[in-house]
Enzyme design. Structure first.
Site, short mmCIF file in Angstrom:
data_model
loop_
_atom_site.label_atom_id
_atom_site.label_comp_id
_atom_site.label_asym_id
_atom_site.label_seq_id
_atom_site.Cartn_x
_atom_site.Cartn_y
_atom_site.Cartn_z
N ASP A 145 -51.38 7.44 16.89
CA ASP A 145 -51.36 8.74 17.56
C ASP A 145 -49.64 9.67 17.16
O ASP A 145 -49.48 9.66 15.68
CB ASP A 145 -51.60 8.57 18.64
CG ASP A 145 -51.73 10.10 19.37
OD1 ASP A 145 -51.64 10.71 18.83
OD2 ASP A 145 -51.32 10.55 21.06
N PHE B 233 -59.02 13.24 22.16
CA PHE B 233 -58.23 12.29 23.04
C PHE B 233 -59.98 10.61 22.81
O PHE B 233 -60.94 11.45 23.16
CB PHE B 233 -58.59 12.02 24.08
CG PHE B 233 -57.74 10.69 25.08
CD1 PHE B 233 -56.60 10.32 24.72
CD2 PHE B 233 -58.64 9.86 25.59
CE1 PHE B 233 -55.97 8.75 24.85
CE2 PHE B 233 -58.15 8.81 25.96
CZ PHE B 233 -56.97 9.01 25.85
N ARG C 92 -64.10 1.10 26.44
CA ARG C 92 -63.82 0.32 25.53
C ARG C 92 -65.43 -0.34 25.39
O ARG C 92 -65.34 -0.76 23.59
CB ARG C 92 -63.27 -0.35 26.06
CG ARG C 92 -62.29 -0.49 26.41
CD ARG C 92 -60.92 -1.97 26.64
NE ARG C 92 -59.61 -1.57 27.01
CZ ARG C 92 -58.54 -1.03 26.57
NH1 ARG C 92 -58.68 -0.95 25.40
NH2 ARG C 92 -58.02 -1.10 27.78
N GLU D 88 -54.66 -1.91 14.18
CA GLU D 88 -54.67 -1.14 15.03
C GLU D 88 -55.57 -0.47 15.97
O GLU D 88 -56.59 -0.50 14.62
CB GLU D 88 -53.31 0.00 15.10
CG GLU D 88 -52.19 -0.28 15.57
CD GLU D 88 -52.11 0.28 17.46
OE1 GLU D 88 -53.13 0.17 18.22
OE2 GLU D 88 -50.83 0.30 18.12
N ASP D 89 -55.74 0.24 16.72
CA ASP D 89 -56.99 1.06 17.00
C ASP D 89 -56.41 2.22 16.79
O ASP D 89 -57.35 2.61 16.01
CB ASP D 89 -57.38 0.86 18.29
CG ASP D 89 -56.55 0.77 19.18
OD1 ASP D 89 -55.24 1.26 18.94
OD2 ASP D 89 -56.76 1.41 20.53
N LYS E 212 -55.23 -3.85 23.85
CA LYS E 212 -56.68 -4.39 24.02
C LYS E 212 -57.37 -3.42 22.83
O LYS E 212 -58.75 -4.45 22.52
CB LYS E 212 -57.08 -4.00 25.10
CG LYS E 212 -56.21 -5.04 26.46
CD LYS E 212 -57.39 -4.32 27.74
CE LYS E 212 -56.56 -4.25 28.90
NZ LYS E 212 -56.76 -4.01 30.08
P1 IMP Z 1 -48.43 6.42 19.77
O1 IMP Z 1 -47.80 5.21 20.38
O2 IMP Z 1 -48.88 7.43 20.22
O3 IMP Z 1 -49.16 6.08 18.61
O4 IMP Z 1 -50.49 5.55 20.57
C1 IMP Z 1 -50.48 4.77 20.40
C2 IMP Z 1 -51.29 4.01 21.26
O5 IMP Z 1 -52.22 4.82 22.05
C3 IMP Z 1 -52.70 3.51 20.64
O6 IMP Z 1 -52.64 2.40 20.49
C4 IMP Z 1 -53.96 3.17 22.06
O7 IMP Z 1 -53.43 2.47 22.61
C5 IMP Z 1 -53.53 4.48 22.71
N1 IMP Z 1 -53.83 5.68 22.06
C6 IMP Z 1 -53.28 6.43 20.98
N2 IMP Z 1 -54.58 7.96 21.33
C7 IMP Z 1 -55.14 7.21 21.91
C8 IMP Z 1 -56.76 7.76 21.87
O8 IMP Z 1 -57.20 8.86 21.73
N3 IMP Z 1 -57.61 7.14 22.88
C9 IMP Z 1 -57.38 6.23 23.44
N4 IMP Z 1 -56.36 5.83 22.88
C10 IMP Z 1 -55.33 6.05 22.21
MG MG Z 2 -54.71 2.52 24.95
#
Ligand code: IMP
Ligand code: MG
Length: 172
Positions: free
Chosen positions: A101, A150, A163, A97-98, A41
């Site tokens: 990480d 975060f 959100r 993507e938002d 989302k």
């Molecule tokens: P990754 O797979 O670790 O790269 O994480 C990616 C997903 O985790 C993002 O699309 C977010 O939905 C969530 N995410 C990672 N870091 C954050 C953060 O700092 N705040 C909110 N959501 C996060």
């Molecule tokens: Mg999330």
């Protein structure tokens, strides 16, 4: 409850960054028929603002993935819970993507979308936490590079909260 939020990027900084990304994307995809795939989302606010700044016509779809793990960490076990519905075969596709990480979610998504035979595939992320990367994945358009912490607001949640906030903050 009870976290404190510290402002990281104001509405104005976000608007300037989204406008810059829209200029870059509009220039790079001039004369193309781009399909934007927003990742639900978290990317819904960013995608909505981004498309209204583009000067090229685009098609828009969404994908939703779920990863298992704690609220702040993804475990790497990922599955698609809402599929892309537009046919991506032979299309120019941009994943929106938002935040990236560890990179595990994006790595999974890139592979998932490549399997649909797009003619090109790039990635746009509003936020990039590069120092946290665990798997290599290319992000072609980056809004803000950040160290860690975060992040919430502007579509991003902590346990489904925050959100709706119009600016980007760090949870402390
Ligand atoms: P990754 O797979 O670790 O790269 O994480 C990616 C997903 O985790 C993002 O699309 C977010 O939905 C969530 N995410 C990672 N870091 C954050 C953060 O700092 N705040 C909110 N959501 C996060
Ligand atoms: Mg999330």
């Amino acid at each position: 409850m009870g976290e404190e939020l510290k402002l990281l990027f104001s509405k104005k900084e976000i608007a300037q960054t989204v406008a810059r990304l829209a200029r870059e994307i509009s220039a790079d995809y001039a004369n193309k028929r781009l399909v934007l795939v927003g990742v639900l989302k978290g990317a819904f606010v960013f995608l909505a603002d981004l498309v209204r700044q583009l000067t090229i016509p685009v098609e828009i779809d969404f994908v939703r993935i779920a990863s298992y793990g704690s609220e702040k960490e993804s475990s790497g076990e990922i599955k698609v819970t809402k599929e892309v519905e537009i046919s991506l075969k032979g299309r120019d596709v941009l994943i929106v993507e938002d935040i990236v990480d560890t990179g595990l979610s994006l790595r999974f998504l890139v592979d998932h979308i490549y399997a649909r035979s797009p003619s090109s595939l790039k990635v746009c992320a509003l936020l990039d936490k590069k120092p946290r990367r665990e798997v290599e994945v290319q992000v072609d358009y980056i809004g803000f590079e950040i160290e860690e912490g975060f992040i919430v607001g502007y579509g991003l949640d902590f346990d489904e909260r925050y959100r709706y906030l119009p600016e980007i903050s760090v949870v402390s």
